[in-house]
Structure formats: structure tokens, C-alpha cells
Enzyme design. Sequence first.
Site, PDB file in Angstrom:
ATOM      1  CG  ASP A   5      -4.927  -8.190  -5.091  1.00  0.00           C
ATOM      2  OD1 ASP A   5      -5.204  -7.829  -3.925  1.00  0.00           O
ATOM      3  OD2 ASP A   5      -5.763  -8.706  -5.855  1.00  0.00           O
ATOM      4  N   GLY A  63       0.834  -1.200   0.000  1.00  0.00           N
ATOM      5  CA  GLY A  63       0.000   0.000   0.000  1.00  0.00           C
ATOM      6  C   GLY A  63       0.868   1.250   0.000  1.00  0.00           C
ATOM      7  CE1 TYR A 101     -10.453   1.949   7.506  1.00  0.00           C
ATOM      8  CE2 TYR A 101     -11.149   3.433   9.239  1.00  0.00           C
ATOM      9  CZ  TYR A 101     -10.157   2.904   8.450  1.00  0.00           C
ATOM     10  OH  TYR A 101      -8.869   3.349   8.600  1.00  0.00           O
ATOM     11  CB  ILE A 152      -3.101  10.683   8.805  1.00  0.00           C
ATOM     12  CG1 ILE A 152      -3.214   9.529   9.811  1.00  0.00           C
ATOM     13  CG2 ILE A 152      -1.640  11.077   8.580  1.00  0.00           C
ATOM     14  CD1 ILE A 152      -2.598   9.777  11.155  1.00  0.00           C
ATOM     15  N   GLY A 162      -0.315   4.848  -1.299  1.00  0.00           N
ATOM     16  CA  GLY A 162      -1.388   5.554  -0.606  1.00  0.00           C
ATOM     17  C   GLY A 162      -0.884   6.718   0.227  1.00  0.00           C
ATOM     18  CE  LYS A 172      -8.017  -0.035   9.436  1.00  0.00           C
ATOM     19  NZ  LYS A 172      -6.733  -0.575   8.935  1.00  0.00           N
ATOM     20  CG  ASP A 200      -0.424   0.703  -3.893  1.00  0.00           C
ATOM     21  OD1 ASP A 200      -0.366   1.382  -2.855  1.00  0.00           O
ATOM     22  OD2 ASP A 200      -1.504   0.459  -4.487  1.00  0.00           O
ATOM     23  CB  ILE A 201      -3.301  -2.642  -6.273  1.00  0.00           C
ATOM     24  CG1 ILE A 201      -4.021  -3.597  -7.201  1.00  0.00           C
ATOM     25  CG2 ILE A 201      -3.990  -1.297  -6.181  1.00  0.00           C
ATOM     26  CD1 ILE A 201      -5.195  -4.276  -6.547  1.00  0.00           C
ATOM     27  NE  ARG A 202      -3.757   3.490  -6.479  1.00  0.00           N
ATOM     28  CZ  ARG A 202      -3.431   4.552  -5.748  1.00  0.00           C
ATOM     29  NH1 ARG A 202      -2.700   5.514  -6.244  1.00  0.00           N
ATOM     30  NH2 ARG A 202      -3.855   4.690  -4.509  1.00  0.00           N
TER      31      ARG A 202
END
Length: 313
Positions: free
Chosen positions: A53, A9, A143, A173, A12, A147, A35-37
Site C-alpha cells: 500500500d 503500482g 488530480y 497514454i 496498473g 500533480k 501493488d495493492i493487488r
Amino acid sequence: MSEIILVIGASGQIGNELTQKLRAIYGNNHVIASDIRAGNEEMMTSGPFEIIDATDKETILKVVKKYKVSQIYLLAAMLSATAEKFPQKAWDLNMTSLLNVLDLAKEKHIQQVYWPSSIAVFGPTTPKENTPQKTIMEPATVYGISKLSGEFWCNYYHEKFGVDVRSLRYPGIISWKTKPGGGTTDYAVDIYFKAVEEGSFECFLAEETRLPMMYMNDAVNATIQLMRASPKDVKIRTAYNLAAIDFSPKEIAAAIKKHIPDFTISYKPDFRQEIADSWPSSIDDSEARKDWGWKHDFNLSSMTKDILNHLKS
Ligand code: SER
């Protein structure tokens, strides 16, 4: 032995800045970004990068073996507002990715795991002010449910299998390098960009909505400090409460106005108001301060000054 770190990730909001800080500390080739991208240019050119992924355990394992990874920071997740729109997808991503990484640690492929929790583990029945470490936890969002469940999986893997997993309940953040996406606290990032670009901002939360927040520099420091703490000082293996500042949209607008006197704000609360109303307004993080020496550096005014300086140049 020197650590080899995999950040999942890394493109991000938090992953990006955390990766660059880790590269500065451990050396560029010791920190594998994924990351996925693809990431931004700095990320792609400063050290190794792999497409991963986070729900695909085999790909993670392949990368772990290729680089002899010793630690994983798992930052891939779907945030609160988006998760309300795609509950099943949010649950799948947030839970499968965590269990994948915890299993790799259980199977001894890696030695240490970082996974972020959130103030979203708390809910409408939680005491709102100075929310303690241990209290009523009845999250009202998908979410938050993911968590809270994740925290107990972390604790379970620690207790049953000796996995060294560490976690923080991040507040909102705030950053200027990479924007967040799909969170309820995102307004406090967007407001700075709009203030500089347009001189005005329409806020999706009401003016008095107080939420716990933190500047990115502090969040990155807290994360690395927790991961470098001696295992005997890490006494909480669900996730630590973590705090720096708390403010309302009205107060952040006033802080911006000191630098941009013509700045104006208007309010148009949407579905995210209900999410924000279910979260604490301030957090008691004395356990983190006591156990491993957590201290924050930035308050609302020093953060505002720093962000506006960067955005204006
Ligand atoms: N910043 C997150 C969100 O708003 C909370 O962890 O979803």
C-alpha cells in the site's frame, strides 16, 4: 553496481508494461513488482512481487531492505476523473505515496526516484497550443492540484536534500495490454477495444476535443531513458513536458475506420468534458528533446495499426 528496482503500482496501466520492460533490461530478479493487488500471470510469474500500500511507508521500507532496492518507480495514483469523485482520497494517495518515497531517498535508503506528473498540471488559463515548459499553471482538477504540488515537492527534495528524483508530464497514454482506470483520456483506449468487439463506440468527449496523447511503447521508453540519463543532463527537477501526438475523437475514429470501414462513433459528453477542456491540446517538449535526447516513434496511424493488429489476434 547493478540496480535493484522497485515498481510501486505495477498492476496498473503503465506499471504493468514498464515492469516487463525493466525486467527485460535489468533481469527479472532485479525488478520487484508491487501493488495493492496481485498482478496478471506474466507479472506474478516473471519475477518477485510484493503487496504494497503506497501510503504505508513502513511496508515500502521493509521491501526496500529485503531486496536492497536502489531505485523506486512510483506509479500508484488516482487519476483525474475518479479524483473528482473522491477528492480527499485522491489527495491522500497521490501526496502521501510521493512523500513516503521522497523521504526514503532523503534518508538514503534508495538512490533514485521516478514519479510521473501529467498534462493535468495545466489549467484553463494556460496557453492551449504548444504549451511551453514554463507557463501559467492554474489546474482546475484535484488530480492536477496533486500533480502540480508533487512536482514542487520533487524539486524541493532535489534542491534541499540532493534527492535524485526525475519526472515527466505524461500526456494521455494509449495501450492495449492493460486498460487505464478513471482517467479523462481513457476514451482513446476504450475506443480500440469497442471498435474490435462491437464495431461502434460512444465517446464521453465531444468530437473536436483535441488532447496530447502517446503510445505506451513511447511512454515506457521515455521513462527509462530519463532515468538512465546522466544527472548533469537532467536540468528540470519539477517535471519535463513530454509529447508525441495529439488528436481529437473524430480523428482517432477516422484512423480506425481505415482498418475497420464499418466502425461508427457517437458522442455523449459527460463531466469529463470539462476536465478535458481545461487541459492543453498540444505540448511543446523541446526541453526534453534538447536535454536528454527524447524522440517518439509512433504517430496516430502507426499506433492504430499496431494496436488493432494486437487486438485482432
Ligand atoms: N491520463 C490521465 C487522466 O486522464 C492524465 O494524466 O487522468
